[in-house]
Design a protein around this motif. Sequence first.
Motif, PDB file in Angstrom:
ATOM      1  N   SER A  29       0.903  -1.087   0.026  1.00 56.59           N
ATOM      2  CA  SER A  29       0.185   0.068  -0.001  1.00 56.59           C
ATOM      3  C   SER A  29       0.984   1.231   0.231  1.00 56.59           C
ATOM      4  O   SER A  29       1.981   1.255   0.467  1.00 56.59           O
ATOM      5  N   PHE A  38       0.692  -6.354   1.747  1.00 51.57           N
ATOM      6  CA  PHE A  38      -0.828  -6.869   1.891  1.00 51.57           C
ATOM      7  C   PHE A  38      -0.458  -8.095   0.835  1.00 51.57           C
ATOM      8  O   PHE A  38       0.293  -8.178  -0.219  1.00 51.57           O
ATOM      9  N   LEU A  50      -5.757  -8.761   2.240  1.00 50.33           N
ATOM     10  CA  LEU A  50      -5.289  -9.604   3.598  1.00 50.33           C
ATOM     11  C   LEU A  50      -3.975  -8.712   4.269  1.00 50.33           C
ATOM     12  O   LEU A  50      -3.051  -8.573   3.497  1.00 50.33           O
ATOM     13  N   ALA A  51      -4.207  -8.448   5.346  1.00 49.79           N
ATOM     14  CA  ALA A  51      -3.152  -7.920   5.938  1.00 49.79           C
ATOM     15  C   ALA A  51      -1.971  -8.762   6.450  1.00 49.79           C
ATOM     16  O   ALA A  51      -2.432 -10.131   6.494  1.00 49.79           O
ATOM     17  N   THR A  52      -0.613  -8.450   6.385  1.00 50.86           N
ATOM     18  CA  THR A  52       0.300  -9.580   6.763  1.00 50.86           C
ATOM     19  C   THR A  52       1.310  -9.028   7.835  1.00 50.86           C
ATOM     20  O   THR A  52       1.013  -7.906   8.358  1.00 50.86           O
ATOM     21  N   PRO A  60      -0.187 -13.819   5.843  1.00 49.92           N
ATOM     22  CA  PRO A  60      -1.376 -13.246   6.012  1.00 49.92           C
ATOM     23  C   PRO A  60      -1.854 -13.333   7.854  1.00 49.92           C
ATOM     24  O   PRO A  60      -1.930 -14.432   8.066  1.00 49.92           O
ATOM     25  N   SER A  62      -5.051 -11.062   8.647  1.00 46.38           N
ATOM     26  CA  SER A  62      -6.286 -10.819   8.874  1.00 46.38           C
ATOM     27  C   SER A  62      -6.950 -10.227   7.542  1.00 46.38           C
ATOM     28  O   SER A  62      -6.179  -9.706   6.908  1.00 46.38           O
ATOM     29  N   VAL A  63      -8.109 -10.293   7.360  1.00 46.88           N
ATOM     30  CA  VAL A  63      -8.833  -9.635   6.323  1.00 46.88           C
ATOM     31  C   VAL A  63      -8.957  -8.025   6.535  1.00 46.88           C
ATOM     32  O   VAL A  63      -9.517  -7.731   7.603  1.00 46.88           O
ATOM     33  N   HIS A  64      -8.184  -7.301   5.699  1.00 51.36           N
ATOM     34  CA  HIS A  64      -8.262  -5.747   5.975  1.00 51.36           C
ATOM     35  C   HIS A  64      -9.510  -5.154   5.363  1.00 51.36           C
ATOM     36  O   HIS A  64      -9.981  -4.442   5.881  1.00 51.36           O
ATOM     37  N   ALA A  65      -9.698  -5.833   4.207  1.00 49.40           N
ATOM     38  CA  ALA A  65     -10.854  -5.229   3.229  1.00 49.40           C
ATOM     39  C   ALA A  65     -11.353  -6.317   2.277  1.00 49.40           C
ATOM     40  O   ALA A  65     -10.672  -6.966   1.847  1.00 49.40           O
ATOM     41  N   THR A  66     -12.673  -6.264   1.993  1.00 48.80           N
ATOM     42  CA  THR A  66     -13.083  -7.224   1.149  1.00 48.80           C
ATOM     43  C   THR A  66     -14.032  -6.292   0.050  1.00 48.80           C
ATOM     44  O   THR A  66     -14.651  -5.247   0.319  1.00 48.80           O
TER      45      THR A  66
END
Length: 122
Positions: A29, A38, A50-52, A60, A62-66
């Motif tokens: 990002s 990510f 996915l955040a890493t 990874p 968590s899921v940061h955004a979908t």
Amino acid sequence: MPVNAAVRDRCRTVLGHRGAIRYVFPALSVGPPGAANFLIVVTDLAVAVLATRMLRSDRPVSVHATFPRNTRLGPIRHGPAPLIELGDMHFEFDDEYAAVVAAADAEAFAPETLPLDPLPHL
């Protein structure tokens, strides 16, 4: 170069039941609030960011955004590195993943342009 099976397995674990993974590529990002690594994962149902881990961009956490699967990843803007925009975030990635971005968009928006599967029985 595709990410390896271990990275895909880790993504599958973090995503849970959010569809079958079609494409995965690492991205950085850029812009506010700062740079972070990510993994962009395109499934048959959604596009997930996915955040890493900080020093392990292949892990990874968590899921940061979908986004819905009908979200375009492109167009790819070219600068020092290829750049795409998802939501209000901008992501740079290595040149080698430009084909992945193009294929993910083609699969959703122009499937007739994709080559036939050379090994459909596998």
